[in-house]
Design an enzyme around this catalytic site. Structure first.
Site, PDB file in Angstrom:
ATOM      1  N   ARG A 184      43.572 -34.019  58.245  1.00 37.58           N
ATOM      2  CA  ARG A 184      44.819 -34.033  57.459  1.00 37.58           C
ATOM      3  C   ARG A 184      44.681 -33.360  56.101  1.00 37.58           C
ATOM      4  NH1 ARG A 184      45.152 -39.379  59.498  1.00 37.58           N
ATOM      5  NH2 ARG A 184      46.542 -39.479  61.298  1.00 37.58           N
ATOM      6  N   LYS A 194      51.283 -21.088  50.776  1.00 31.86           N
ATOM      7  CA  LYS A 194      51.765 -20.892  52.149  1.00 31.86           C
ATOM      8  C   LYS A 194      50.594 -20.517  53.039  1.00 31.86           C
ATOM      9  CE  LYS A 194      56.586 -19.430  51.868  1.00 31.86           C
ATOM     10  NZ  LYS A 194      57.499 -18.317  52.225  1.00 31.86           N
ATOM     11  N   GLU A 229      53.531  -5.117  48.085  1.00 33.31           N
ATOM     12  CA  GLU A 229      53.855  -6.421  47.475  1.00 33.31           C
ATOM     13  C   GLU A 229      53.843  -6.352  45.943  1.00 33.31           C
ATOM     14  OE1 GLU A 229      55.011  -9.103  48.950  1.00 33.31           O
ATOM     15  OE2 GLU A 229      54.240  -9.198  50.995  1.00 33.31           O
ATOM     16  N   LYS A 289      54.847 -14.043  40.919  1.00 39.29           N
ATOM     17  CA  LYS A 289      54.910 -14.938  42.071  1.00 39.29           C
ATOM     18  C   LYS A 289      54.805 -16.394  41.630  1.00 39.29           C
ATOM     19  CE  LYS A 289      53.505 -16.203  46.503  1.00 39.29           C
ATOM     20  NZ  LYS A 289      53.044 -15.798  47.820  1.00 39.29           N
ATOM     21  N   GLU A 319      60.259 -23.642  48.911  1.00 31.92           N
ATOM     22  CA  GLU A 319      61.200 -22.611  49.309  1.00 31.92           C
ATOM     23  C   GLU A 319      62.580 -23.167  49.666  1.00 31.92           C
ATOM     24  OE1 GLU A 319      59.446 -19.169  51.222  1.00 31.92           O
ATOM     25  OE2 GLU A 319      61.171 -19.065  52.522  1.00 31.92           O
ATOM     26  N   ARG A 354      62.280 -19.537  45.411  1.00 30.97           N
ATOM     27  CA  ARG A 354      61.120 -18.954  46.088  1.00 30.97           C
ATOM     28  C   ARG A 354      61.527 -17.974  47.179  1.00 30.97           C
ATOM     29  NH1 ARG A 354      55.390 -21.658  47.951  1.00 30.97           N
ATOM     30  NH2 ARG A 354      54.539 -19.727  48.759  1.00 30.97           N
ATOM     31  N   ASN A 372      60.927 -13.211  49.482  1.00 32.98           N
ATOM     32  CA  ASN A 372      61.064 -12.616  50.808  1.00 32.98           C
ATOM     33  C   ASN A 372      61.773 -11.270  50.782  1.00 32.98           C
ATOM     34  OD1 ASN A 372      59.816 -14.672  52.432  1.00 32.98           O
ATOM     35  ND2 ASN A 372      61.538 -15.972  51.873  1.00 32.98           N
ATOM     36  N   HIS A 387      61.191  -8.751  53.458  1.00 31.02           N
ATOM     37  CA  HIS A 387      60.377  -9.369  54.512  1.00 31.02           C
ATOM     38  C   HIS A 387      61.114  -9.606  55.828  1.00 31.02           C
ATOM     39  CE1 HIS A 387      57.394  -9.810  51.421  1.00 31.02           C
ATOM     40  NE2 HIS A 387      56.573 -10.425  52.235  1.00 31.02           N
ATOM     41  N   HIS A 429      59.023  -8.344  58.873  1.00 27.84           N
ATOM     42  CA  HIS A 429      58.491  -9.193  59.945  1.00 27.84           C
ATOM     43  C   HIS A 429      58.946  -8.695  61.312  1.00 27.84           C
ATOM     44  CE1 HIS A 429      57.762 -12.943  57.189  1.00 27.84           C
ATOM     45  NE2 HIS A 429      56.846 -12.012  57.053  1.00 27.84           N
ATOM     46  N   HIS A 450      50.999  -5.233  56.786  1.00 25.54           N
ATOM     47  CA  HIS A 450      52.105  -6.073  56.333  1.00 25.54           C
ATOM     48  C   HIS A 450      52.824  -5.445  55.131  1.00 25.54           C
ATOM     49  CE1 HIS A 450      54.524  -9.508  55.294  1.00 25.54           C
ATOM     50  NE2 HIS A 450      53.922  -9.636  54.125  1.00 25.54           N
TER      51      HIS A 450
END
Lengths: 360, 360
Positions: free
Chosen positions: B118, B139, B181, B221, B231, B235, B239, B242, B246, B259
């Protein structure tokens, strides 16, 4: 319908306890969800799934995923299957997952909910007494072949909805399993309540008695979890009996003994150790009588080997730097944590297994 | 060595940026760990793994796990493999995982760290420019065959250790990817910095220039992430570019385009949409020149079908109730979120693909 409020670092949530409330989920939740996925097991699906679905409108928005009943489903394979269903059903960040079932389903579906899209809302709908424990506190997980709950998250449900009617279908073993954790909560809190519990004949419990015991048990658990969500301190006390229990379950193969039955046997060992270490007046005799009178399956320990059990304990999540930390009691309501050296543990566990065999 | 402090709901953590610090991890961390597992990929292992290991004493306590280089390793299979290694190495709750590599390794190892027992401590050691983005903000994720990062957690590292020397081994495509980025962070914050960035020739960057740009990018960021860890709001602006990126990555098959290159192309589309919707004076022309001058692989879009791309977007995590939400800019430093209807998106994307082909 009664309700308890549980606080957590991310949000507070309610535990609703009532009779026949499984068809009222949409009404009880204070938020609308356009897509809902109910995750349950094959046994519970036959009994209660339809009624939960019918409580939603329109019915078209409710998907279902059914996994085989039994602890073996708390696996990487079923976890992957559920994620595939989430993707296929196109659940998004505003969707809801409902975990309808016992602790296995709550843990498995909760872990899927905690990691799908980095976490979406989920509701715990426990259908066993045992799950009064696992449905509160945000621990979700699956098993690894080498140990129980080794893979998981801390992730709280948005609601717990406990329909007492679903408890009427439990087998005697499942009632025992649930009361293993109830009695643990008694030991961690209140000598008077504990005395009452240890007098019970588990085949003769009324629905009201169970509801009362569950609410008390949940409150004991919530008090500890609210203080220590991530198990850095007092939450560890809830592991009373669990170090040995997890080893017993793993050695027998998950599913051969119920979790709460294994916990009850683990607690017996913890009480013996506590008595020896702290010369307490814990009610060990009453406890053993309760175990034997209610037919906890102590005979299953005959198959087990002391060294293998200790090896398993070393893989326990509470084990740090290979020293096994044990939850003991200096008195009812006063838990503590004691590191135990291998040699001592081997000796004590050997003695314990002999004693258990005498009661077989 | 310079350092930035990032705040999070669970703990604050430092980003250390310096030259040749990969062998000083033990010294930089303010906590002792008896067991450490370094997770890296086959490419990075050859270059830097030994030096990181040698920074620890005693060496015996440092385990390693190496996965194949490339985005394809951000998979359920490699995740399971890493969990198996954690169990075999008997990592406990006081152990540390180090993610040594680019964004793929950070995401994959971070997800393993977030779910093993955990959650145990982990350190991000980015070895690419691109990873300045993914190593901060917590993330972590793996991919699902149906979409990128569909399975993951929010889980912050205890430290980010950025050795600038490791960036000297990057290919031109990886430098472009990182600056995709970086320029995004420029667009989200500061017109002056953005102007400087859009003048750059990415084959001629000095180490000092890169260090300066990375620190600025991380600060942009961090400012957004600190306001909105999960998010729910601002936040989402990160994206930018993105949603299309993606889809491009998924349609081409992960790994066929980097990416950041895909993001840079996605931003181009977002800038065109923004200009049309808001009649802004965003520097679209300069941006397109920067893309073309630095050889971003726009020709790869020739293979792609408009409808398939839109279908992929609908599975994006930001998609709610099947309406695609797009991050646009009303000006440099002023992002917003606009829902786009299928018809409009189809039209605009078709036009965009035609324009891209003209630049091919």
């Amino acid at each position: 319908m009664s309700s308890l409020l549980i606080q957590s670092s991310t949000h507070d949530y309610e535990v609703a306890i009532g009779s026949g409330i499984r068809g009222r989920v949409e009404e009880i939740l204070d938020k609308d969800y356009q897509k809902v996925l109910i995750i349950t097991d094959s046994q519970v699906a036959d009994l209660y799934l339809q009624q939960v679905i019918e409580g939603f409108s329109p019915k078209g928005q409710v998907g279902t995923a059914v996994v085989p009943a039994g602890e073996a489903s708390k696996s990487m394979e079923q976890y992957q299957y559920l994620l595939d269903v989430c993707v296929e059903e196109r659940l998004d960040r505003k969707s809801l997952i409902i975990a309808l079932g016992g602790g296995m389903i709550g843990d498995l579906a909760g872990f899927a909910a905690s990691t799908y899209l980095r976490g979406i809302d989920f509701v715990q709908m426990p259908t066993t007494i045992l799950a009064h424990d696992s449905s509160v506190g945000g621990k979700v997980a699956i098993n690894h072949p080498q140990g129980k709950n080794l893979i998981g998250s801390f992730y709280n449900p948005v609601h717990v909805i406990y329909d007492m009617e679903t408890l009427s279908s439990l087998s005697p073993a499942e009632v025992r399993s649930g009361y293993g954790e109830v009695v643990k909560h008694g030991l961690l809190s209140d000598p008077k309540w504990l005395d009452e519990l240890l007098q019970q004949d588990l085949t003769q419990l009324s629905k009201d008695q169970i509801a009362k015991d569950l609410a008390k048990g949940i409150r004991v658990k919530a008090n500890l979890v609210e203080q220590d969500e991530r198990e850095a301190g007092v939450r560890k006390y809830l592991n009373l009996g669990h170090t040995l229990a997890h080893s017993i379950e793993a050695e027998l193969g998950y599913g051969d003994i119920t979790h709460g039955e294994a916990v009850a046997i683990g607690i017996w060992f913890a009480l013996k150790l506590s008595k020896k270490k702290f010369q307490t007046d814990l009610p060990v005799k009453d406890y053993v009588n309760w175990i034997i009178r209610n037919h906890f399956p102590v005979d299953k320990l005959n198959k087990l080997d002391c060294n293998s059990l200790i090896n398993r304990m070393k893989r326990d999540k509470k084990t740090v730097h290979e020293v096994i930390n044990y939850v003991l009691l200096t008195d009812t309501g006063f838990p503590c944590i004691e590191p135990l050296q291998d040699e001592e543990l081997l000796q004590e566990l050997n003695d314990f297994l002999k004693e258990v065999r005498r009661h077989d």
